[in-house]
Design an enzyme around this catalytic site. Structure first.
Site, PDB file in Angstrom:
ATOM      1  N   GLY A 187       1.028  -1.261  -0.202  1.00 22.39           N
ATOM      2  CA  GLY A 187      -0.266  -0.359  -0.358  1.00 22.39           C
ATOM      3  C   GLY A 187       1.154   1.365  -0.048  1.00 22.39           C
ATOM      4  O   GLY A 187       2.047   0.857  -0.262  1.00 22.39           O
ATOM      5  N   SER A 188       0.357   2.113   0.479  1.00 22.02           N
ATOM      6  CA  SER A 188       1.345   3.820   0.390  1.00 22.02           C
ATOM      7  C   SER A 188       2.017   3.853   1.792  1.00 22.02           C
ATOM      8  O   SER A 188       1.681   3.039   2.601  1.00 22.02           O
ATOM      9  CB  SER A 188       0.486   4.300   0.309  1.00 22.02           C
ATOM     10  OG  SER A 188      -0.575   4.964   1.868  1.00 22.02           O
ATOM     11  N   GLU A 209       5.947  -3.221   0.511  1.00 23.20           N
ATOM     12  CA  GLU A 209       5.848  -3.255  -0.277  1.00 23.20           C
ATOM     13  C   GLU A 209       5.150  -1.798  -0.624  1.00 23.20           C
ATOM     14  O   GLU A 209       3.653  -1.891  -0.744  1.00 23.20           O
ATOM     15  CB  GLU A 209       5.524  -4.123  -1.380  1.00 23.20           C
ATOM     16  CG  GLU A 209       5.766  -5.690  -1.013  1.00 23.20           C
ATOM     17  CD  GLU A 209       6.917  -5.435  -1.450  1.00 23.20           C
ATOM     18  OE1 GLU A 209       7.314  -5.107  -3.054  1.00 23.20           O
ATOM     19  OE2 GLU A 209       7.609  -6.648  -1.281  1.00 23.20           O
ATOM     20  N   LEU A 210       5.793  -0.134  -0.956  1.00 24.10           N
ATOM     21  CA  LEU A 210       5.168   0.453  -1.015  1.00 24.10           C
ATOM     22  C   LEU A 210       5.177   1.379  -2.154  1.00 24.10           C
ATOM     23  O   LEU A 210       5.737   1.078  -3.336  1.00 24.10           O
ATOM     24  CB  LEU A 210       5.513   1.178   0.231  1.00 24.10           C
ATOM     25  CG  LEU A 210       5.560   1.113   1.390  1.00 24.10           C
ATOM     26  CD1 LEU A 210       6.264   1.446   2.642  1.00 24.10           C
ATOM     27  CD2 LEU A 210       4.118   0.949   2.185  1.00 24.10           C
ATOM     28  N   CYS A 243       2.295   0.684  -9.385  1.00 25.86           N
ATOM     29  CA  CYS A 243       2.821   1.397  -7.723  1.00 25.86           C
ATOM     30  C   CYS A 243       3.974   1.697  -9.009  1.00 25.86           C
ATOM     31  O   CYS A 243       4.945   2.579  -8.752  1.00 25.86           O
ATOM     32  CB  CYS A 243       3.131   0.267  -7.048  1.00 25.86           C
ATOM     33  SG  CYS A 243       3.387  -1.788  -7.670  1.00 25.86           S
ATOM     34  N   GLU A 281       3.995  10.609  -5.623  1.00 26.59           N
ATOM     35  CA  GLU A 281       3.216   9.511  -6.329  1.00 26.59           C
ATOM     36  C   GLU A 281       2.387   9.876  -6.432  1.00 26.59           C
ATOM     37  O   GLU A 281       1.094   9.865  -6.029  1.00 26.59           O
ATOM     38  CB  GLU A 281       2.908   8.506  -5.445  1.00 26.59           C
ATOM     39  CG  GLU A 281       2.985   7.151  -6.239  1.00 26.59           C
ATOM     40  CD  GLU A 281       2.498   5.911  -5.321  1.00 26.59           C
ATOM     41  OE1 GLU A 281       2.229   5.987  -4.629  1.00 26.59           O
ATOM     42  OE2 GLU A 281       2.487   4.407  -6.211  1.00 26.59           O
TER      43      GLU A 281
HETATM   44  P1  NAP Z   1      -3.083   2.128   1.204  1.00 28.10           P
HETATM   45  O1  NAP Z   1      -4.098   3.676   0.930  1.00 28.10           O
HETATM   46  O2  NAP Z   1      -2.014   2.314   1.764  1.00 28.10           O
HETATM   47  O3  NAP Z   1      -4.234   0.962   1.726  1.00 28.10           O
HETATM   48  C1  NAP Z   1      -3.964  -0.129   1.763  1.00 28.10           C
HETATM   49  C2  NAP Z   1      -4.435  -0.965   2.896  1.00 28.10           C
HETATM   50  O4  NAP Z   1      -3.911  -0.926   4.479  1.00 28.10           O
HETATM   51  C3  NAP Z   1      -5.913  -1.466   2.741  1.00 28.10           C
HETATM   52  O5  NAP Z   1      -6.454  -2.624   3.116  1.00 28.10           O
HETATM   53  C4  NAP Z   1      -6.543  -0.247   3.808  1.00 28.10           C
HETATM   54  O6  NAP Z   1      -8.006  -0.701   4.419  1.00 28.10           O
HETATM   55  C5  NAP Z   1      -5.164  -0.829   4.806  1.00 28.10           C
HETATM   56  N1  NAP Z   1      -4.810   0.379   6.165  1.00 28.10           N
HETATM   57  C6  NAP Z   1      -5.128   1.461   6.063  1.00 28.10           C
HETATM   58  N2  NAP Z   1      -4.505   2.251   6.951  1.00 28.10           N
HETATM   59  C7  NAP Z   1      -4.702   1.106   7.578  1.00 28.10           C
HETATM   60  C8  NAP Z   1      -4.429   1.089   9.066  1.00 28.10           C
HETATM   61  N3  NAP Z   1      -3.913   1.917   9.818  1.00 28.10           N
HETATM   62  N4  NAP Z   1      -4.275  -0.251   9.687  1.00 28.10           N
HETATM   63  C9  NAP Z   1      -3.463  -1.204   8.811  1.00 28.10           C
HETATM   64  N5  NAP Z   1      -4.173  -1.257   7.475  1.00 28.10           N
HETATM   65  C10 NAP Z   1      -4.422   0.573   6.998  1.00 28.10           C
HETATM   66  O7  NAP Z   1      -3.076   2.185  -0.856  1.00 28.10           O
HETATM   67  P2  NAP Z   1      -4.193   2.224  -1.295  1.00 28.10           P
HETATM   68  O8  NAP Z   1      -4.299   3.388  -1.966  1.00 28.10           O
HETATM   69  O9  NAP Z   1      -5.224   0.702  -1.382  1.00 28.10           O
HETATM   70  O10 NAP Z   1      -3.267   1.270  -2.489  1.00 28.10           O
HETATM   71  C11 NAP Z   1      -1.873   2.184  -3.285  1.00 28.10           C
HETATM   72  C12 NAP Z   1      -0.890   2.398  -2.302  1.00 28.10           C
HETATM   73  O11 NAP Z   1      -0.192   1.023  -2.607  1.00 28.10           O
HETATM   74  C13 NAP Z   1      -0.030   3.586  -3.698  1.00 28.10           C
HETATM   75  O12 NAP Z   1       1.345   3.812  -3.338  1.00 28.10           O
HETATM   76  C14 NAP Z   1       0.994   2.097  -4.700  1.00 28.10           C
HETATM   77  O13 NAP Z   1       1.811   2.647  -5.104  1.00 28.10           O
HETATM   78  C15 NAP Z   1       1.111   1.500  -3.356  1.00 28.10           C
HETATM   79  N6  NAP Z   1       1.129  -0.307  -4.415  1.00 28.10           N
HETATM   80  C16 NAP Z   1       2.962  -1.033  -3.611  1.00 28.10           C
HETATM   81  C17 NAP Z   1       2.983  -2.436  -4.466  1.00 28.10           C
HETATM   82  C18 NAP Z   1       4.364  -2.533  -4.379  1.00 28.10           C
HETATM   83  O14 NAP Z   1       4.391  -3.612  -4.065  1.00 28.10           O
HETATM   84  N7  NAP Z   1       5.434  -1.907  -4.348  1.00 28.10           N
HETATM   85  C19 NAP Z   1       1.217  -2.151  -5.077  1.00 28.10           C
HETATM   86  C20 NAP Z   1       0.523  -2.198  -5.259  1.00 28.10           C
HETATM   87  C21 NAP Z   1       0.393  -0.898  -4.532  1.00 28.10           C
HETATM   88  P3  NAP Z   1      -8.936   0.601   3.530  1.00 28.10           P
HETATM   89  O15 NAP Z   1      -8.740  -0.367   2.479  1.00 28.10           O
HETATM   90  O16 NAP Z   1      -9.816   0.055   4.288  1.00 28.10           O
HETATM   91  O17 NAP Z   1      -8.171   1.439   3.850  1.00 28.10           O
END
Ligand code: NAP
Length: 477
Positions: free
Chosen positions: A227-228, A247-248, A283, A378
């Site tokens: 995630g982020s 993996e961010l 990502c 990003e």
């Molecule tokens: P995100 O907002 O960071 O959310 C990712 C996950 O974390 C979701 O399931 C979210 O739940 C959960 N989450 C949020 N706050 C949390 C907390 N305090 N404790 C535990 N879990 C929590 O990311 P996204 O918008 O879904 O995805 C986009 C990001 O992912 C981008 O930055 C992208 O670059 C990154 N990404 C990285 C890769 C890699 O392999 N490096 C691959 C794909 C994506 P909710 O949805 O319910 O808030």
């Protein structure tokens, strides 16, 4: 579809539900329960039992179950792809691609289940030690919490769950609240394929509620998160003493050298594909392109020609290339960032318009200063920034001027230049004569700097998801 949590193989519903909507037109796709701390606790308890049950499965049993899961998923490709399109808003072509990759990720994990190996330790290579023989083994950790993002809910969940199970760990999955239905279906499929129901649990709801409770639970031995950067940092602060794989995000950069005139069309086409697939919500989307000044104008012309040919619209249609971004909030932010880039002196080379609440035209910006958010952060939207540079050194410096370091690319005929680039660019992966968006599921994948910690790809994920146990025999006793 009315979603549910899966705890110890039981479907758990709640009074309070969260709506999942189709990003293209906001229509209702289904609902999921709003899980809470208690649900996270029950899921972890179930997973502890699941871990015990998994110990009764040999590596061969786990190989067979994963193989069966891959076959089941392959058979249901269309059904999964249609749901992915509705939840994520990705085009049906992209969704079929993701299902194919997920089948491969599970198959690779099945193969790795047979190779979770240690090696002999030469105790007698220490002074004064005789008669001691032994080895180390790789043993599973226990309960692993898998937290996944919205953009590849199927394949990225497979990248966590399949290696975890291959190595003998049980899991509690917390999918993105936007894309949980796909993950629930995947978990049921894994149980159908032969894993103990207690070994594969799914809790749904908000990250800050049920996700946070999973992270804080002391019985969880590892959090594997995609995630982020912002969320990753919060998780590592709150989770305490456990293992982490992170993996961010990134703002991936690529350099086009001055000797690439003949291949410029092909490169422009690859860059457009890398920047606009899944409306840029990848990502390793191509975000920053640095072109040698001799080719800059020609490259821009070719890139815009390809970009303007892309069909934007309803992702359910076979002929659509670029669908919506995940929600209105994301679209608002991306449009603000485009406006900021222009206000700081950048220009729109093509695109730049909002075509609907969540639809943004694939956009190429040029001459944007580094402090603009579309360069320094990003974007996670259909935006590519093209700037000119005078040398390889300048390109390397510009690509490294980023808090992130996931993947980078270079197009050049110079072997020396490619080697220099691969040595000096601070990233987890370097693609030579390829865009940074290139990934196959078996390769070690992950970032440096703020792009993360640890590597995925089943073989490498298994290393993260196992502990080394040393065993020593005294044969003379
Ligand atoms: P995100 O907002 O960071 O959310 C990712 C996950 O974390 C979701 O399931 C979210 O739940 C959960 N989450 C949020 N706050 C949390 C907390 N305090 N404790 C535990 N879990 C929590 O990311 P996204 O918008 O879904 O995805 C986009 C990001 O992912 C981008 O930055 C992208 O670059 C990154 N990404 C990285 C890769 C890699 O392999 N490096 C691959 C794909 C994506 P909710 O949805 O319910 O808030």
């Amino acid at each position: 579809m009315k979603g549910y949590m899966l705890i110890g193989g039981k479907r758990v519903f709640k009074k309070e539900e969260i709506e999942i909507t189709f990003p293209y037109d906001n229509s209702l796709v289904g609902t999921i329960p709003r899980g809470d701390e208690k649900d996270a606790e029950l899921a972890v308890e179930a997973a502890e039992l699941g871990f015990k049950k998994l110990k009764e499965m040999t590596p061969y049993d786990r190989f067979r179950a994963l193989e069966r899961a891959a076959r089941l998923l392959s058979r249901r490709s269309k059904e999964f792809a249609q749901l992915l399109t509705l939840e994520v808003g990705k085009t049906i072509k992209e969704a079929m691609g993701e299902v194919g990759r997920a089948v491969n990720t599970i198959t690779l994990s099945a193969e790795e289940a047979k190779r979770v190996l240690g090696e002999e330790v030469r105790f007698d290579a220490a002074p004064g030690v005789k008669g001691k023989v032994g080895f180390y083994r790789r043993v599973p950790l226990g309960v692993i919490g898998c937290i996944t993002p919205f953009n590849f809910p199927l394949n990225l969940t497979c990248h966590k769950v399949a290696p975890a199970l291959a190595a003998g760990n049980s899991v509690v999955i917390k999918p993105s609240e936007n894309t949980s239905l796909t993950v629930i279906k995947l978990a049921e499929l894994l149980i159908e394929a032969g894993f103990p129901p207690e070994a594969v649990n799914v809790i749904t709801g908000y990250g800050e509620e049920v996700g946070d409770a999973l992270v804080r639970n002391e019985k969880v031995r590892m959090i594997t998160f995609t995630g982020s950067v912002e969320t990753g940092k919060v998780i590592m602060k709150r989770g305490g003493l456990k293992k982490y794989a992170m993996e961010l995000g990134s703002n991936a950069g690529v350099y086009v050298d001055s000797d690439q005139r003949e291949k410029l069309s092909l490169i422009a086409q690859k860059v457009a594909l890398g920047g606009f697939t899944l409306a840029g919500q990848v990502c390793i989307s191509v975000q920053r392109v640095f072109v040698h000044k001799d080719l800059y104008e020609d490259f821009l012309e070719k890139l815009c020609a390809f970009t303007q040919r892309l069909k934007v619209g309803d992702p359910r249609r076979e002929d659509v290339d670029v669908g919506p971004v995940i929600d209105k909030g994301a679209a608002d932010r991306i449009m603000e960032w485009i406006e900021e880039a222009v206000s700081l002196g950048g220009e729109v080379a093509c695109g730049g318009r909002r075509l609907g609440e969540t639809l943004i035209e694939p956009t190429v910006l040029k001459g944007v200063p580094r402090q603009a958010k579309v360069v320094s952060k990003e974007v996670f939207g259909p935006v590519i920034v093209v700037n000119q540079v005078s040398s390889l050194e300048e390109a390397i410096e510009a690509i490294n001027d980023s808090p992130y370091g996931l993947q980078a690319g270079i197009f050049t005929n110079s072997l020396k230049g490619a080697l220099k680039f691969s040595e000096e660019v601070e990233c987890g992966g370097i693609m030579v004569n390829e865009i940074p968006t290139f990934r196959v599921d078996q390769m070690p994948y992950g970032g440096v700097k703020e792009s993360g910690i640890g590597r995925e790809g089943p073989k490498f994920a298994i290393e993260e998801m196992t502990e080394i146990k040393t065993i020593c025999f005294d044969s003379s006793f």
